[in-house]
Scaffold this motif. Structure first.
Motif, mmCIF file in Angstrom:
data_model
loop_
_atom_site.group_PDB
_atom_site.id
_atom_site.type_symbol
_atom_site.label_atom_id
_atom_site.label_comp_id
_atom_site.label_asym_id
_atom_site.label_seq_id
_atom_site.Cartn_x
_atom_site.Cartn_y
_atom_site.Cartn_z
ATOM 1 N N LEU A 143 0.830 -1.209 0.000
ATOM 2 C CA LEU A 143 0.000 0.000 0.000
ATOM 3 C C LEU A 143 0.863 1.257 0.000
ATOM 4 C CD1 LEU A 143 -2.841 1.263 0.252
ATOM 5 C CD2 LEU A 143 -2.567 1.132 2.740
ATOM 6 N N ILE A 144 1.917 1.249 0.825
ATOM 7 C CA ILE A 144 2.810 2.412 0.877
ATOM 8 C C ILE A 144 3.502 2.615 -0.464
ATOM 9 C CG2 ILE A 144 4.958 3.255 1.906
ATOM 10 C CD1 ILE A 144 4.034 2.042 4.559
ATOM 11 N N ALA A 145 3.947 1.519 -1.083
ATOM 12 C CA ALA A 145 4.619 1.627 -2.384
ATOM 13 C C ALA A 145 3.680 2.172 -3.449
ATOM 14 C CB ALA A 145 5.142 0.252 -2.808
ATOM 15 N N GLU A 146 2.390 1.830 -3.381
ATOM 16 C CA GLU A 146 1.424 2.312 -4.365
ATOM 17 C C GLU A 146 1.058 3.777 -4.151
ATOM 18 O OE1 GLU A 146 -1.911 -0.253 -3.979
ATOM 19 O OE2 GLU A 146 -0.889 -2.019 -4.836
ATOM 20 N N ARG A 147 0.973 4.196 -2.883
ATOM 21 C CA ARG A 147 0.417 5.516 -2.578
ATOM 22 C C ARG A 147 1.464 6.605 -2.424
ATOM 23 N NH1 ARG A 147 -3.839 5.753 2.031
ATOM 24 N NH2 ARG A 147 -4.048 7.776 1.024
ATOM 25 N N HIS A 148 2.710 6.223 -2.117
ATOM 26 C CA HIS A 148 3.706 7.239 -1.771
ATOM 27 C C HIS A 148 4.970 7.084 -2.616
ATOM 28 C CE1 HIS A 148 1.146 8.130 1.649
ATOM 29 N NE2 HIS A 148 1.186 6.865 1.999
ATOM 30 N N LYS A 149 5.490 8.199 -3.019
ATOM 31 C CA LYS A 149 6.724 8.224 -3.797
ATOM 32 C C LYS A 149 7.946 8.517 -2.939
ATOM 33 C CE LYS A 149 4.305 9.803 -7.975
ATOM 34 N NZ LYS A 149 4.196 10.879 -8.994
ATOM 35 N N SER A 150 7.716 9.076 -1.767
ATOM 36 C CA SER A 150 8.825 9.481 -0.908
ATOM 37 C C SER A 150 8.511 9.142 0.542
ATOM 38 C CB SER A 150 9.067 10.986 -1.048
ATOM 39 O OG SER A 150 9.930 11.466 -0.039
ATOM 40 N N LYS A 151 9.550 8.940 1.348
ATOM 41 C CA LYS A 151 9.371 8.680 2.779
ATOM 42 C C LYS A 151 8.890 9.916 3.527
ATOM 43 C CE LYS A 151 12.824 4.993 2.964
ATOM 44 N NZ LYS A 151 14.103 4.522 3.549
ATOM 45 N N ASP A 152 8.972 11.080 2.876
ATOM 46 C CA ASP A 152 8.483 12.306 3.500
ATOM 47 C C ASP A 152 6.965 12.400 3.480
ATOM 48 O OD1 ASP A 152 11.111 13.121 3.915
ATOM 49 O OD2 ASP A 152 11.228 14.114 1.954
ATOM 50 N N GLU A 153 6.298 11.453 2.821
ATOM 51 C CA GLU A 153 4.847 11.519 2.666
ATOM 52 C C GLU A 153 4.090 10.689 3.697
ATOM 53 O OE1 GLU A 153 4.902 12.126 -2.215
ATOM 54 O OE2 GLU A 153 3.916 10.387 -1.322
ATOM 55 N N TYR A 154 4.791 10.018 4.621
ATOM 56 C CA TYR A 154 4.081 9.193 5.595
ATOM 57 C C TYR A 154 4.916 8.997 6.865
ATOM 58 C CZ TYR A 154 7.068 5.484 3.686
ATOM 59 O OH TYR A 154 8.143 4.745 3.263
ATOM 60 N N ASP A 155 4.219 8.678 7.952
ATOM 61 C CA ASP A 155 4.828 8.343 9.237
ATOM 62 C C ASP A 155 4.242 7.023 9.720
ATOM 63 O OD1 ASP A 155 6.417 10.664 9.497
ATOM 64 O OD2 ASP A 155 4.691 11.805 10.226
ATOM 65 N N LEU A 156 5.046 6.256 10.457
ATOM 66 C CA LEU A 156 4.603 4.957 10.939
ATOM 67 C C LEU A 156 4.631 4.907 12.465
ATOM 68 C CD1 LEU A 156 6.489 2.519 8.506
ATOM 69 C CD2 LEU A 156 4.249 3.588 8.204
ATOM 70 N N PHE A 157 3.538 4.396 13.040
ATOM 71 C CA PHE A 157 3.471 4.054 14.456
ATOM 72 C C PHE A 157 3.365 2.535 14.509
ATOM 73 C CE2 PHE A 157 1.806 8.248 13.894
ATOM 74 C CZ PHE A 157 2.224 8.983 14.985
ATOM 75 N N VAL A 158 4.300 1.878 15.189
ATOM 76 C CA VAL A 158 4.386 0.420 15.106
ATOM 77 C C VAL A 158 4.218 -0.211 16.485
ATOM 78 C CG1 VAL A 158 5.758 -1.545 14.331
ATOM 79 C CG2 VAL A 158 5.974 0.654 13.169
ATOM 80 N N ILE A 159 3.323 -1.192 16.558
ATOM 81 C CA ILE A 159 3.132 -1.991 17.762
ATOM 82 C C ILE A 159 3.638 -3.402 17.470
ATOM 83 C CG2 ILE A 159 1.429 -2.990 19.334
ATOM 84 C CD1 ILE A 159 -0.290 -0.516 18.863
ATOM 85 N N GLY A 160 4.577 -3.891 18.282
ATOM 86 C CA GLY A 160 5.107 -5.239 18.091
ATOM 87 C C GLY A 160 6.533 -5.243 17.583
ATOM 88 N N ARG A 161 7.368 -6.086 18.163
ATOM 89 C CA ARG A 161 8.781 -6.149 17.793
ATOM 90 C C ARG A 161 8.987 -6.650 16.370
ATOM 91 N NH1 ARG A 161 10.348 -9.042 21.630
ATOM 92 N NH2 ARG A 161 11.174 -7.452 23.007
ATOM 93 N N LYS A 162 8.171 -7.600 15.933
ATOM 94 C CA LYS A 162 8.332 -8.151 14.588
ATOM 95 C C LYS A 162 8.151 -7.078 13.525
ATOM 96 C CE LYS A 162 9.306 -12.486 15.317
ATOM 97 N NZ LYS A 162 10.557 -13.088 14.823
ATOM 98 N N GLY A 163 7.106 -6.285 13.667
ATOM 99 C CA GLY A 163 6.886 -5.207 12.713
ATOM 100 C C GLY A 163 7.948 -4.135 12.803
ATOM 101 N N ARG A 164 8.338 -3.789 14.026
ATOM 102 C CA ARG A 164 9.379 -2.769 14.199
ATOM 103 C C ARG A 164 10.686 -3.187 13.546
ATOM 104 N NH1 ARG A 164 12.279 -2.518 19.808
ATOM 105 N NH2 ARG A 164 13.106 -4.398 18.792
ATOM 106 N N ASP A 165 11.121 -4.417 13.811
ATOM 107 C CA ASP A 165 12.394 -4.882 13.255
ATOM 108 C C ASP A 165 12.334 -4.966 11.731
ATOM 109 O OD1 ASP A 165 13.235 -5.034 15.851
ATOM 110 O OD2 ASP A 165 13.106 -7.221 15.997
ATOM 111 N N PHE A 166 11.229 -5.471 11.213
ATOM 112 C CA PHE A 166 11.065 -5.587 9.755
ATOM 113 C C PHE A 166 11.143 -4.216 9.085
ATOM 114 C CE2 PHE A 166 8.325 -5.371 6.023
ATOM 115 C CZ PHE A 166 8.730 -6.463 5.269
#
Length: 289
Positions: free
Chosen positions: A103-126
């Motif tokens: 979804l991020i690859a489809e919707r955003h061209k740059s990392k400046d266009e989104y922020d992530l809040f992550v719950i869980g070590r697996k998602g954070r590490d990935f």
């Protein structure tokens, strides 16, 4: 041949030990799943009543311009992603992380266009390994989380939306259907267009508000958003435990199948060894005669 038989016997013992572990983990996950499912179901009446109150206020208040109810041009998006701290849960983490990254690859061209809040070590590490912009993280969440455990990250995500840090907030989690089925879901949490326009929803009660409907809405809307986040996290925990139970059940069945195949191989090797010994004895007796 004898050494080969020892190796097979050692391998059978190893698989039997593994089977005992996976069976125990399956039973633990099944026990925790019942509690998690009950907690997720118990949280729904509260969120539904809160939604009814918020909808009633929004329907009866003209010209309200609360930032959580007003859509604005999307320049930046926030994603709150729910994963687990540990593995051995089948495709639980892989499915939601694959959906989010696509979804991020489809919707955003740059990392400046989104922020992530992550719950869980697996998602954070990935996500950290792939250098995604993680604003805030939460790990070591229990299997029966309380609202106080997730309040900080939920409050932060909602407040940053209100402050204009991003213009949309999505929650990404595995929606619990049953112990076998968990559906990776990405739901838009903010802005709350569906609450601002509740014409399709029947309001079952009327309310009087002090000091004013706008003042009450100012307090209730952030709490409602945080409640939706908590409800999704409870759903995600039930999904995680269901996935673990299913994965450990499959592992136990595979171990049983492997033990059967190894036992058959061992018996064949043992039979071949006995046949060879008999052949050697007969050949020796013939030679002496």
């Amino acid at each position: 041949m004898a050494r080969s038989m020892r190796d097979i016997k050692r391998q059978i013992k190893s698989v039997q030990n593994t089977k005992q572990i996976t069976k125990a983990m399956e039973m633990v996950a099944a026990s925790k799943l019942r509690k998690a499912q009950e907690k997720a179901e118990a949280a729904r009446p509260y969120s539904e009543k809160l939604k009814e109150v918020v909808s009633s206020i929004a329907a009866g208040t003209q010209g309200i311009q609360h930032p959580m109810l007003v859509s604005r041009p999307v320049k930046r998006t926030g994603y709150l992603i729910v994963t687990s701290d540990r593995g051995l849960a089948g495709g639980y983490n892989a499915n939601i992380l694959r959906k989010v990254t696509m979804l991020i690859a489809e919707r955003h061209k740059s990392k400046d266009e989104y922020d992530l809040f992550v719950i869980g070590r697996k998602g954070r590490d990935f996500l950290r390994r792939r250098e995604y912009p993680i604003v805030e993280e939460l790990t070591e969440l229990s299997d029966t989380p309380k609202f106080a455990d997730i309040k900080s990250i939920a409050y932060s995500a909602v407040q940053q939306f209100e402050a204009g840090a991003f213009d949309e907030l999505y929650i990404c989690y595995n929606r619990f259907v049953n112990a076998i089925t968990q559906v990776p879901s990405v739901d838009r949490l903010l802005p709350m267009d569906q609450v601002a326009a509740p014409e399709h929803q029947e309001v079952t009660a009327s309310y009087e508000y002090e000091p004013s409907p706008e003042g009450v809405l100012e307090v209730l809307l952030p709490k409602y958003a945080e409640t939706l986040i908590f409800s999704a996290i409870l759903d995600g925990k039930a999904s995680e435990l269901g996935a673990k139970m299913t994965a450990m059940g499959s592992a136990t069945k595979n171990a049983s199948k492997m033990i059967g195949e190894l036992t058959l191989t061992y018996n064949r090797a043992r039979q071949a060894a006995i046949t060879q010994e008999i052949t050697e004895i007969v050949a020796g007796a013939n030679a002496q005669s």
